[in-house]
Design an enzyme around this catalytic site. Structure first.
Site, PDB file in Angstrom:
ATOM      1  N   CYS A   3      -1.868   8.615   4.721  1.00 47.95           N
ATOM      2  CA  CYS A   3      -1.759   8.351   3.152  1.00 47.95           C
ATOM      3  C   CYS A   3      -2.935   8.895   2.495  1.00 47.95           C
ATOM      4  CB  CYS A   3      -1.634   6.730   3.412  1.00 47.95           C
ATOM      5  SG  CYS A   3      -2.376   5.956   4.517  1.00 47.95           S
ATOM      6  N   GLU A  55       0.757  -1.136   0.039  1.00 48.49           N
ATOM      7  CA  GLU A  55      -0.114   0.121   0.071  1.00 48.49           C
ATOM      8  C   GLU A  55       0.953   1.151   0.153  1.00 48.49           C
ATOM      9  OE1 GLU A  55      -3.212  -0.546  -0.772  1.00 48.49           O
ATOM     10  OE2 GLU A  55      -3.256  -2.549  -0.196  1.00 48.49           O
TER      11      GLU A  55
HETATM   12  P1  NAD Z   1       8.935   4.927   3.065  1.00 54.19           P
HETATM   13  O1  NAD Z   1       8.750   4.599   1.931  1.00 54.19           O
HETATM   14  O2  NAD Z   1      10.194   6.208   3.043  1.00 54.19           O
HETATM   15  O3  NAD Z   1       9.630   4.057   3.994  1.00 54.19           O
HETATM   16  C1  NAD Z   1       8.528   2.997   4.539  1.00 54.19           C
HETATM   17  C2  NAD Z   1       9.499   1.724   4.934  1.00 54.19           C
HETATM   18  O4  NAD Z   1      10.344   1.563   3.973  1.00 54.19           O
HETATM   19  C3  NAD Z   1      10.593   2.295   6.005  1.00 54.19           C
HETATM   20  O5  NAD Z   1      10.724   1.329   7.100  1.00 54.19           O
HETATM   21  C4  NAD Z   1      11.836   2.322   5.204  1.00 54.19           C
HETATM   22  O6  NAD Z   1      12.770   2.431   6.013  1.00 54.19           O
HETATM   23  C5  NAD Z   1      11.695   1.322   4.535  1.00 54.19           C
HETATM   24  N1  NAD Z   1      12.629   1.325   3.204  1.00 54.19           N
HETATM   25  C6  NAD Z   1      13.134   2.367   2.484  1.00 54.19           C
HETATM   26  N2  NAD Z   1      13.971   1.831   1.611  1.00 54.19           N
HETATM   27  C7  NAD Z   1      13.882   0.547   1.472  1.00 54.19           C
HETATM   28  C8  NAD Z   1      14.366  -0.574   0.673  1.00 54.19           C
HETATM   29  N3  NAD Z   1      15.245  -0.358  -0.424  1.00 54.19           N
HETATM   30  N4  NAD Z   1      14.143  -1.905   0.885  1.00 54.19           N
HETATM   31  C9  NAD Z   1      13.192  -2.209   1.988  1.00 54.19           C
HETATM   32  N5  NAD Z   1      12.851  -1.307   2.671  1.00 54.19           N
HETATM   33  C10 NAD Z   1      12.953   0.184   2.464  1.00 54.19           C
HETATM   34  O7  NAD Z   1       7.675   5.842   3.600  1.00 54.19           O
HETATM   35  P2  NAD Z   1       7.266   6.495   5.002  1.00 54.19           P
HETATM   36  O8  NAD Z   1       7.898   7.856   4.838  1.00 54.19           O
HETATM   37  O9  NAD Z   1       7.812   6.037   6.077  1.00 54.19           O
HETATM   38  O10 NAD Z   1       5.836   6.579   4.896  1.00 54.19           O
HETATM   39  C11 NAD Z   1       4.966   7.462   3.847  1.00 54.19           C
HETATM   40  C12 NAD Z   1       4.666   7.086   2.797  1.00 54.19           C
HETATM   41  O11 NAD Z   1       4.128   5.943   3.107  1.00 54.19           O
HETATM   42  C13 NAD Z   1       3.936   7.901   1.824  1.00 54.19           C
HETATM   43  O12 NAD Z   1       4.146   7.503   0.723  1.00 54.19           O
HETATM   44  C14 NAD Z   1       2.371   7.290   2.255  1.00 54.19           C
HETATM   45  O13 NAD Z   1       1.420   7.731   1.144  1.00 54.19           O
HETATM   46  C15 NAD Z   1       2.546   5.925   2.264  1.00 54.19           C
HETATM   47  N6  NAD Z   1       1.596   5.162   3.074  1.00 54.19           N
HETATM   48  C16 NAD Z   1       0.646   4.383   2.183  1.00 54.19           C
HETATM   49  C17 NAD Z   1      -0.438   3.628   3.104  1.00 54.19           C
HETATM   50  C18 NAD Z   1      -1.595   3.315   2.209  1.00 54.19           C
HETATM   51  O14 NAD Z   1      -2.155   2.443   3.096  1.00 54.19           O
HETATM   52  N7  NAD Z   1      -1.362   3.324   0.878  1.00 54.19           N
HETATM   53  C19 NAD Z   1      -0.396   3.988   4.471  1.00 54.19           C
HETATM   54  C20 NAD Z   1       0.489   4.762   5.088  1.00 54.19           C
HETATM   55  C21 NAD Z   1       1.662   5.091   4.469  1.00 54.19           C
END
Ligand code: NAD
Length: 544
Positions: free
Chosen positions: A328, A294
Site C-alpha cells: 500500500c 486503511e
Molecule cells: P480489496 O479492496 O479488493 O479487498 C480487500 C478485502 O475486502 C478482501 O477481503 C475482499 O474480499 C473484501 N471485499 C471486497 N468486496 C467487499 C464487500 N462488498 N464487502 C466486504 N468485503 C469486501 O483489496 P485487495 O486487492 O485485497 O488489497 C489491495 C488494496 O488494499 C490496495 O488498494 C491497497 O492500497 C490497500 N491496502 C492499504 C493498506 C493501508 O494500510 N492503507 C494496507 C494494505 C493494502
C-alpha cells in the site's frame, strides 16, 4: 478469582529480520517447508466457534507465479455462514470480554513466540507460495511484522488502560475500557499476512470477538494464522474465519444489528461501499459501529534539484518494485527535476536491468508475480494506455501470463502532469515519472499535493534543509507517513505508526494505541466514598 497484581507485559522489541543467506538454518527450514507445501493440496474449511465447516462449494488457492498449481481447495462461505459466525462471536463474548486482560495478552504473546520459532517457516512459506512474496518480503511481513503487532499491542493496551481521570477528595473516578458491545467485522487484503493477523487480534486483545473475512487470494496464510492462534490457546469463537466473496460476506455481516465495528484494510472503493451500507443500515444498529479503514494510495517520491541521483534512483527501485509494487505504501508517482533526470533515468535503467522476476521459491529472484489475473489485466492495460498516449516506456513494459502473472518492473515518463497514471492506484510494478523544470519547485509542491485524491505515503529527497522544511509544510496533508531522504515503504511497528487520510483511510495508525482505542467503549465510574446524607447546601443556611 483473577490473579491479584498490576501486571506489566514483557518489554516489546522488534523481531530481528533473518537473512536467509546460503547455509543458514532459516534458509534450510524455509526451503524444506516450501517443498512440502508445494507438494500437497490441502482442504481448508471455515472455522466458526472453533469448529471446522465444509460448505459444499470451494475455490482454489493457487501460486500467482505458477497459476496452474493449486495449493488448496478452500471452503466458500455465504450469508448463512456469516450468521453462524456472528452467533459464535456473540456466544464467546461474555466470557472473553471478562477474561482478565493479562490472560488474553498471554495468548497473543505466546502466538508471537511460536511464530518467532516453530511456526516461522510455515507462515513464511504460505505467504511466499500463495501471495508470491520472496523469502525476504515474506520474512518482514508474515514473521516479523506479525510478531511485532502481537507484542507491541500488549504495551498499547497497558497505556490505554492506565489512562485514568483525576479524582477529588472523597471521590474515586475511574475509566473502564469496555470491549465494544457486539462483534467486530475484520476484512483483510491479500498483500500482507500481518494485516490479517492484526485486524483480528488487535480488537480481540481488547476483549472483542471477531468475524474475519480474509482476501480469497491470501487464503493459505489466513488458515495458518488461524491455526497458530488456536495453538497459542485462543478460545473457540473469539475469532471466526469465514472465506467467501466480498459481495456475499460483506452485506450479510453489515446487516447485523450486532455490528459494533468494521476493521478494514483494502481498496478505497470497497471501503467506501461498506461505509455507505453502514450508513443505509444506521438506524438498525444497537450501537454506532466504529469504522476503521486503511485504504489505497498513490504514493510519491519528490526529488529537489539538490538531491543525489543515486539515492533517488535506489529509493525508486526499492520503493516501487519490491513485492511487485503491491505494498500500500509503494511509490507509484515520481516528480524529478530536469537537472537530475538524465542521471536518475540512467541509473534506473541499469539497476532495473539486473532485477530478475520469476518463481519466488528460486531465491535469486527479486520479484514474483502480481496477485491474480485481474491485477495482471490492470497492469497490462495501463502499459498499453501509456504507449497509446505517447508516454515513454523508460524500462520494462513487458507482461506474460502464460505461466504466472508476470509484469516487468516498468518506469513510464509522461509530460502530462494530469496523466491518469499519476492519479489512479494500479497496485503493481509500474511507476510513472513527471520531470519538472528544476526552477519550478514551488509549483511542483502544489502538483504533488493536488494531483491524486490519496494521502498515504510520500518521500522527499533533498540536500537543502530549507527545501525539506518547505516540503514538510506544504505537503502537510499529502501523506500520513512522510519520509525525508528515504523510500516511502517499510514502516516498522512501534517506529513508524502506519496510515493515511483523504481517500487513503481513517488514519487510525495500525499497530499503535490510536488504533486500539477504537476497539473500546469507555465507561466512566464515579464512586463517592462517603455519600451525602442531607440535600441542603450551606448557602441555604440563614445569616447570623
Ligand atoms: P480489496 O479492496 O479488493 O479487498 C480487500 C478485502 O475486502 C478482501 O477481503 C475482499 O474480499 C473484501 N471485499 C471486497 N468486496 C467487499 C464487500 N462488498 N464487502 C466486504 N468485503 C469486501 O483489496 P485487495 O486487492 O485485497 O488489497 C489491495 C488494496 O488494499 C490496495 O488498494 C491497497 O492500497 C490497500 N491496502 C492499504 C493498506 C493501508 O494500510 N492503507 C494496507 C494494505 C493494502
Amino acid at each position: 478469582m483473577s490473579a491479584p497484581g498490576i501486571f506489566r507485559p514483557p518489554a516489546s522489541v522488534n523481531e530481528p529480520v533473518l537473512g536467509y543467506a546460503p547455509g543458514s538454518p532459516e534458509r534450510a527450514a524455509l526451503q524444506a517447508r516450501l517443498q512440502q507445501m508445494s507438494a500437497e493440496r490441502i482442504q481448508i474449511p471455515l472455522v466458526i466457534g472453533g469448529e471446522r465447516f465444509e460448505t459444499g462449494t470451494t475455490f482454489e488457492a493457487v501460486m500467482p507465479h505458477r497459476h496452474a498449481h493449486v495449493l488448496a481447495d478452500v471452503a466458500k462461505g455465504d450469508a448463512s455462514h456469516v450468521e453462524r459466525a456472528i452467533a459464535a462471536a456473540r456466544t464467546a463474548h461474555p466470557v472473553w470480554s471478562r477474561t482478565p486482560w493479562h490472560e488474553r495478552a498471554a495468548i497473543f504473546l505466546r502466538a508471537a513466540e511460536l511464530l518467532a520459532g516453530p511456526w516461522r517457516s510455515t507462515l513464511n512459506a504460505a505467504t511466499m507460495l500463495n501471495q508470491s512474496k520472496t523469502a525476504h518480503q515474506a520474512e518482514i511481513d508474515a514473521a516479523c511484522e506479525t510478531i511485532d503487532f502481537l507484542r507491541f499491542n500488549a504495551d498499547h493496551l497497558v497505556r490505554i488502560y492506565s489512562e485514568q481521570p483525576i479524582s477529588s477528595p472523597g471521590v474515586w473516578n475511574r475509566l473502564e475500557y469496555r470491549p465494544l458491545e457486539g462483534f467486530v467485522f475484520a476484512v483483510s487484503p491479500f498483500n500482507f499476512t500481518a494485516i490479517g493477523a492484526n485486524l483480528t487480534t488487535s480488537a480481540a486483545l481488547l476483549g472483542n470477538t471477531i468475524v474475519w473475512k480474509p482476501a480469497s487470494t491470501a487464503a493459505l496464510s489466513a488458515w495458518y494464522t488461524m491455526r497458530l492462534l488456536e495453538e497459542a490457546g485462543l478460545p473457540p469463537g473469539v475469532i471466526n474465519l469465514v472465506y467467501g466473496s466480498g459481495a456475499a460476506i460483506g452485506p450479510a455481516a453489515l446487516a447485523s444489528p450486532e455490528l459494533a465495528g468494521v476493521h478494514f484494510t483494502g481498496s478505497t472503493p470497497v471501503f467506501q461501499s461498506m461505509w455507505k451500507t453502514v450508513g443505509d443500515n444506521i438506524a438498525g444498529y444497537r450501537n454506532y459501529p466504529r469504522l476503521v479503514g486503511e485504504t489505497g494510495g498513490k504514493n510519491f517520491i519528490l526529488a529537489h534539484p539538490s538531491a543525489d541521483a543515486e539515492t533517488v534512483a535506489t529509493a525508486i527501485v526499492r520503493g516501487s518494485f519490491e513485492y511487485q509494487g503491491q505494498k500500500c505504501s509503494a511509490s507509484s508517482r515520481l516528480y524529478i527535476p530536469s537537472n537530475l533526470w538524465p542521471d536518475v533515468r540512467e541509473r534506473l535503467q541499469s539497476d532495473i536491468a539486473t532485477i530478475s522476476v520469476g518463481d519466488v521459491s528460486d531465491f535469486s529472484n527479486f520479484m514474483g508475480a502480481v496477485i491474480d489475473s485481474s491485477s495482471f489485466r490492470t497492469q497490462a492495460d495501463a502499459i498499453a494506455e501509456a504507449k497509446a498516449a505517447g508516454a515513454e516506456i523508460v524500462t520494462g513494459g513487458g507482461v506474460d501470463d502464460s505461466e504466472g502473472w508476470f509484469v516487468e518492473p516498468t518506469v513510464i515518463k509522461t509530460d502530462d502532469p494530469e496523466f491518469r497514471l499519476l492519479r489512479d492506484e494500479l497496485f503493481g510494478p509500474i511507476v510513472t515519472a513527471y520531470v519538472y523544470d528544476e526552477r519550478r519547485w514551488d509549483e511542483t509542491l502544489r502538483l504533488v499535493d493536488e494531483t491524486a485524491s490519496f494521502a498515504l505515503t510520500g518521500a522527499v529527497f533533498s540536500n537543502d534543509r530549507y527545501a525539506i522544511e518547505q516540503a514538510h509544510r506544504e505537503l502537510s496533508y499529502a501523506a500520513g507517513n512522510f519520509y525525508v531522504n528515504d523510500k516511502p515503504t517499510g514502516a516498522v511497528v512501534g517506529q513508524q505508526p502506519f496510515g493515511g487520510a483523504r481517500a487513503s483511510g481513517t488514519n487510525d495508525k495500525a499497530g499503535s494505541m490510536w488504533n486500539l482505542i477504537r476497539w473500546v467503549s469507555p465507561r466512566t465510574v464515579k464512586e463517592t466514598l462517603v455519600p451525602a446524607s442531607d440535600y441542603r447546601y450551606p448557602f441555604l443556611d440563614a445569616d447570623t
